[in-house]
Design an enzyme around this catalytic site. Structure first.
Site, PDB file in Angstrom:
ATOM      1  N   LYS A  24      15.224   2.584  -9.217  1.00 33.88           N
ATOM      2  CA  LYS A  24      16.105   2.859 -10.368  1.00 33.88           C
ATOM      3  C   LYS A  24      16.822   4.674 -10.178  1.00 33.88           C
ATOM      4  O   LYS A  24      17.633   4.882  -9.846  1.00 33.88           O
ATOM      5  CB  LYS A  24      14.524   3.139 -11.116  1.00 33.88           C
ATOM      6  CG  LYS A  24      14.807   3.693 -11.996  1.00 33.88           C
ATOM      7  CD  LYS A  24      14.197   4.180 -13.697  1.00 33.88           C
ATOM      8  CE  LYS A  24      14.321   5.348 -14.316  1.00 33.88           C
ATOM      9  NZ  LYS A  24      14.307   6.704 -13.923  1.00 33.88           N
ATOM     10  N   ASN A  25      15.765   4.889  -9.365  1.00 33.68           N
ATOM     11  CA  ASN A  25      16.369   6.975  -9.483  1.00 33.68           C
ATOM     12  C   ASN A  25      18.012   7.135  -9.020  1.00 33.68           C
ATOM     13  O   ASN A  25      18.174   8.243  -8.281  1.00 33.68           O
ATOM     14  CB  ASN A  25      15.396   7.371  -9.458  1.00 33.68           C
ATOM     15  CG  ASN A  25      14.713   7.639 -10.178  1.00 33.68           C
ATOM     16  OD1 ASN A  25      14.945   7.105 -11.627  1.00 33.68           O
ATOM     17  ND2 ASN A  25      12.768   8.316 -10.048  1.00 33.68           N
ATOM     18  N   CYS A 119      12.510  10.357 -20.704  1.00 33.04           N
ATOM     19  CA  CYS A 119      11.627  10.005 -21.489  1.00 33.04           C
ATOM     20  C   CYS A 119      10.513  11.512 -22.050  1.00 33.04           C
ATOM     21  O   CYS A 119      11.188  12.875 -21.068  1.00 33.04           O
ATOM     22  CB  CYS A 119      10.065  10.133 -19.753  1.00 33.04           C
ATOM     23  SG  CYS A 119      10.024   7.965 -19.498  1.00 33.04           S
ATOM     24  N   ARG A 124      12.722  19.643 -20.710  1.00 30.54           N
ATOM     25  CA  ARG A 124      13.063  19.310 -19.395  1.00 30.54           C
ATOM     26  C   ARG A 124      14.655  19.419 -19.913  1.00 30.54           C
ATOM     27  O   ARG A 124      15.669  19.390 -19.523  1.00 30.54           O
ATOM     28  CB  ARG A 124      13.443  17.820 -19.801  1.00 30.54           C
ATOM     29  CG  ARG A 124      12.618  17.177 -19.555  1.00 30.54           C
ATOM     30  CD  ARG A 124      12.132  15.776 -19.282  1.00 30.54           C
ATOM     31  NE  ARG A 124      12.342  14.843 -17.629  1.00 30.54           N
ATOM     32  CZ  ARG A 124      13.197  13.881 -17.697  1.00 30.54           C
ATOM     33  NH1 ARG A 124      12.357  12.653 -18.151  1.00 30.54           N
ATOM     34  NH2 ARG A 124      13.499  13.223 -16.400  1.00 30.54           N
ATOM     35  N   ASP A 308       6.308  10.280 -10.059  1.00 31.20           N
ATOM     36  CA  ASP A 308       5.854   9.320 -10.646  1.00 31.20           C
ATOM     37  C   ASP A 308       4.928   8.210 -10.640  1.00 31.20           C
ATOM     38  O   ASP A 308       5.215   7.326 -11.459  1.00 31.20           O
ATOM     39  CB  ASP A 308       7.644   8.550 -10.706  1.00 31.20           C
ATOM     40  CG  ASP A 308       9.033   9.209 -10.817  1.00 31.20           C
ATOM     41  OD1 ASP A 308       8.485  10.236 -11.764  1.00 31.20           O
ATOM     42  OD2 ASP A 308       9.803   9.534 -10.606  1.00 31.20           O
ATOM     43  N   ARG A 400      12.931   0.100 -18.918  1.00 28.78           N
ATOM     44  CA  ARG A 400      14.149   0.974 -18.270  1.00 28.78           C
ATOM     45  C   ARG A 400      14.121   1.281 -16.827  1.00 28.78           C
ATOM     46  O   ARG A 400      14.866   1.059 -16.197  1.00 28.78           O
ATOM     47  CB  ARG A 400      13.799   2.424 -19.512  1.00 28.78           C
ATOM     48  CG  ARG A 400      14.304   2.283 -20.555  1.00 28.78           C
ATOM     49  CD  ARG A 400      13.967   3.843 -20.791  1.00 28.78           C
ATOM     50  NE  ARG A 400      14.494   4.752 -20.179  1.00 28.78           N
ATOM     51  CZ  ARG A 400      14.016   5.852 -19.681  1.00 28.78           C
ATOM     52  NH1 ARG A 400      13.715   6.770 -21.260  1.00 28.78           N
ATOM     53  NH2 ARG A 400      14.702   6.503 -19.372  1.00 28.78           N
TER      54      ARG A 400
HETATM   55  N1  EPU Z   1      13.719  21.961 -13.895  1.00 32.80           N
HETATM   56  C1  EPU Z   1      14.733  23.265 -14.396  1.00 32.80           C
HETATM   57  N2  EPU Z   1      15.630  23.175 -14.536  1.00 32.80           N
HETATM   58  C2  EPU Z   1      16.549  21.930 -14.195  1.00 32.80           C
HETATM   59  C3  EPU Z   1      15.826  21.406 -13.990  1.00 32.80           C
HETATM   60  C4  EPU Z   1      14.585  20.977 -13.715  1.00 32.80           C
HETATM   61  O1  EPU Z   1      13.222  23.691 -14.255  1.00 32.80           O
HETATM   62  O2  EPU Z   1      17.758  22.415 -14.210  1.00 32.80           O
HETATM   63  C5  EPU Z   1      12.038  21.114 -13.552  1.00 32.80           C
HETATM   64  C6  EPU Z   1      10.971  20.866 -14.180  1.00 32.80           C
HETATM   65  O3  EPU Z   1      11.265  21.056 -15.393  1.00 32.80           O
HETATM   66  C7  EPU Z   1      10.451  19.754 -13.700  1.00 32.80           C
HETATM   67  C8  EPU Z   1      11.253  19.715 -11.952  1.00 32.80           C
HETATM   68  O4  EPU Z   1      12.256  21.201 -12.253  1.00 32.80           O
HETATM   69  O5  EPU Z   1       9.619  20.930 -13.902  1.00 32.80           O
HETATM   70  C9  EPU Z   1      11.394  18.903 -11.382  1.00 32.80           C
HETATM   71  O6  EPU Z   1      12.975  17.992 -12.184  1.00 32.80           O
HETATM   72  P1  EPU Z   1      13.662  17.023 -11.476  1.00 32.80           P
HETATM   73  O7  EPU Z   1      15.259  17.710 -11.851  1.00 32.80           O
HETATM   74  O8  EPU Z   1      13.064  17.486 -10.020  1.00 32.80           O
HETATM   75  O9  EPU Z   1      13.365  16.440 -12.872  1.00 32.80           O
HETATM   76  P2  EPU Z   1      14.942  15.539 -13.196  1.00 32.80           P
HETATM   77  O10 EPU Z   1      15.595  14.763 -12.243  1.00 32.80           O
HETATM   78  O11 EPU Z   1      15.296  15.156 -14.505  1.00 32.80           O
HETATM   79  C10 EPU Z   1      13.207  12.624 -11.847  1.00 32.80           C
HETATM   80  C11 EPU Z   1      13.311  11.330 -12.347  1.00 32.80           C
HETATM   81  C12 EPU Z   1      11.927  11.475 -13.021  1.00 32.80           C
HETATM   82  C13 EPU Z   1      11.451  12.157 -12.033  1.00 32.80           C
HETATM   83  C14 EPU Z   1      11.582  13.357 -11.140  1.00 32.80           C
HETATM   84  C15 EPU Z   1      10.588  14.290 -10.487  1.00 32.80           C
HETATM   85  C16 EPU Z   1      15.498  10.730 -12.486  1.00 32.80           C
HETATM   86  C17 EPU Z   1      16.293   9.714 -13.645  1.00 32.80           C
HETATM   87  N3  EPU Z   1      14.382  11.030 -13.113  1.00 32.80           N
HETATM   88  O12 EPU Z   1      13.788  13.349 -12.739  1.00 32.80           O
HETATM   89  O13 EPU Z   1      11.608  10.166 -12.787  1.00 32.80           O
HETATM   90  O14 EPU Z   1       9.652  12.479 -12.789  1.00 32.80           O
HETATM   91  O15 EPU Z   1      13.060  13.541 -10.635  1.00 32.80           O
HETATM   92  O16 EPU Z   1      10.238  13.681  -8.537  1.00 32.80           O
HETATM   93  O17 EPU Z   1      16.067  10.315 -11.505  1.00 32.80           O
HETATM   94  C18 EPU Z   1      10.496   8.077 -13.051  1.00 32.80           C
HETATM   95  O18 EPU Z   1      11.498   7.605 -13.476  1.00 32.80           O
HETATM   96  O19 EPU Z   1       9.745   8.416 -14.436  1.00 32.80           O
HETATM   97  C19 EPU Z   1      10.827  10.082 -14.285  1.00 32.80           C
HETATM   98  C20 EPU Z   1      10.468  10.041 -14.741  1.00 32.80           C
END
Ligand code: EPU
Length: 430
Positions: A24-25, A119, A124, A308, A400
């Protein structure tokens, strides 16, 4: 929100074979990335999930031609894209819609995307994405919920991310492949889907090196072309079925995986008492003798234990002998599902980022909610071990990210049904 439900009746150990879908991701990043190509992209191993359907709809609304060539194969031609705006109604529920910012900036130097939903795990932020785009010369403004980014020219830069983030690593890569000169990204995420994204970009003519390490170097190119690409298998979907097999005392074969990607998960499941045998693209996991052992788990960016998989591990550990401790090392608030597990008789207390799980003799079925995608997966696992029936509401979250979940669980001998609440009844209930 529909009132459709899953009804899971516990007691059957899982047996048989499950075939894992595309990640998915990775898919939710690769689909927006097709915007960078002039020409057709044929993407294979697409997961059959609503997040993918939604992204394909967004592309179609923006003027792309999207054709399903089979259940798992899509052809996307973005050559005649007419819009650089991703509208509110489609973007509001999906985090990954923010990948359109990087892809559109890379292609046409202009992007308007509604602030991402997804989610809810507390705050975020997307400050690291914005930091990257601004460093490359873009102006980024947030107006009435829209993120508007534009630039006359994207230039290569050296960026050190303040936190390790999957989203910002991918998003900035998407813009940097078309920037002038060399971009160096440091302190980047190393998840398998980061490598998959880089491979896909390279198959379209980009020059990205170092994905999977802490430093990614990108030489910008002037043109990118269409490509044929197959998405990696979903590490988390595989891990979810593995945890379910251990929780139920089953014995299953998990096919279409990359065992190397599973290592952070297999290591903890072995510690909890699972027997695991690995092949080229499959593994067999069983717990046929003895109870689940208590373990501690700390989630960390890859190659640490994936956040995850955290709720699914918690569901499994409710049945362990002794007390397990789970520490969430990525998100501020990813324990909303705990109240739901406790409704089934689990004994879990949460203090900040730490959950203490006292193993119990049994769980008992009850009505629960999917609080988010993986929280929902935890409810399925708990339902499969609980005595009696567990009704899970808000299953849209689960759909999803898990393809054909009822069919897959049922094929493994689990008792799970999707109950469709008829529209008449739905309008009465509302
Ligand atoms: N963060 C910041 N600033 C940013 C971006 C992130 O402080 O600009 C922080 C976040 O608050 C968090 C950490 O960095 O504490 C990690 O966030 P990350 O950006 O890695 O997460 P994401 O890209 O929003 C993706 C996956 C999530 C998964 C996370 C971590 C997708 C669409 N989502 O989210 O997947 O938990 O990476 O591996 O790729 C899931 O599949 O259930 C899911 C939530």
């Amino acid at each position: 929100m529909t009132l459709n439900k899953f009804v899971v009746t516990g007691g059957n150990p899982l047996h048989g074979t499950v075939k894992i879908g595309g990640a998915k991701n990775a898919a939710v990043a690769i689909i927006p990335a097709t915007i960078l190509a002039r020409g057709k992209c044929v993407i294979d191993n697409i997961p059959n999930i609503s997040d993918v359907t939604q992204l394909l709809k967004m592309l179609t609304e923006m003027g792309a031609t999207v054709r399903m060539l089979g259940k798992k194969t899509v052809e996307i031609d973005t050559t005649h894209l007419i819009s650089h705006t991703v509208p509110y109604n489609l973007a509001k529920n999906m985090r990954a819609s923010y990948y359109f910012i990087g892809a559109l900036l890379g292609r046409s130097h202009e992007a308007s995307v509604y602030m991402p939903g997804g989610c809810n795990f507390g705050v975020r932020p997307i400050d690291q994405h914005i930091k990257g785009f601004e460093a490359m010369g873009a102006s980024v403004e947030i107006e009435q919920g829209m993120i508007n980014a534009r630039t006359d020219e994207l230039r290569g830069v050296h960026i050190y991310f303040d936190v390790v983030t999957v989203g910002a690593t991918i998003n900035v890569m998407l813009a940097a492949v078309r920037a002038k000169g060399l971009t160096i990204l440091e302190n980047v995420a190393k998840e398998p889907h980061i490598v998959d994204m880089a491979n896909f970009l390279n198959s379209m003519g980009a020059d990205v090196r170092g994905a999977g390490t802490d430093v990614i170097k990108i030489h910008g190119v002037d043109v990118m072309h269409g490509a044929n690409y197959s998405i990696i298998p979903d590490q988390i979907e595989a891990g979810t079925y593995m945890a379910a097999a251990v929780a139920t005392g089953g014995d299953i074969r998990v096919e279409n995986i990359i065992p190397k990607h599973m290592e952070p998960i297999t290591a903890r499941l072995r510690a909890a008492g699972a027997e695991i045998e690995e092949g080229d693209d499959w593994l067999r996991i069983a717990r046929t003798a003895g109870p689940i052992q208590r373990i501690n788990v700390k989630t960390m960016p890859h190659p640490g234990f994936p956040t995850d998989m955290q709720p699914q591990m918690a569901a499994m550990l409710t049945m362990a002998r002794g007390t397990s401790i789970i520490t969430e090392g990525v998100w501020d608030n990813r324990f909303k599902y705990v109240d739901e597990l406790n409704r089934l008789g689990a004994r879990i207390t949460v203090d900040g980022k730490v959950a203490v799980i006292e193993g119990v003799e049994e769980l008992t079925g009850a009505p629960v909610k999917a609080t988010d995608l993986r929280g929902g997966a935890a409810m399925i696992i708990a339902g499969l071990v609980a005595r009696g029936s567990t009704e899970i509401e808000d299953i849209v979250y689960i759909e999803r990210g898990y393809e054909d979940v009822v069919e897959k669980v049922t094929a493994l001998g689990g008792d799970m049904k999707r109950v469709i609440v008829p529209e008449v009844e739905l309008s009465k209930a509302l």
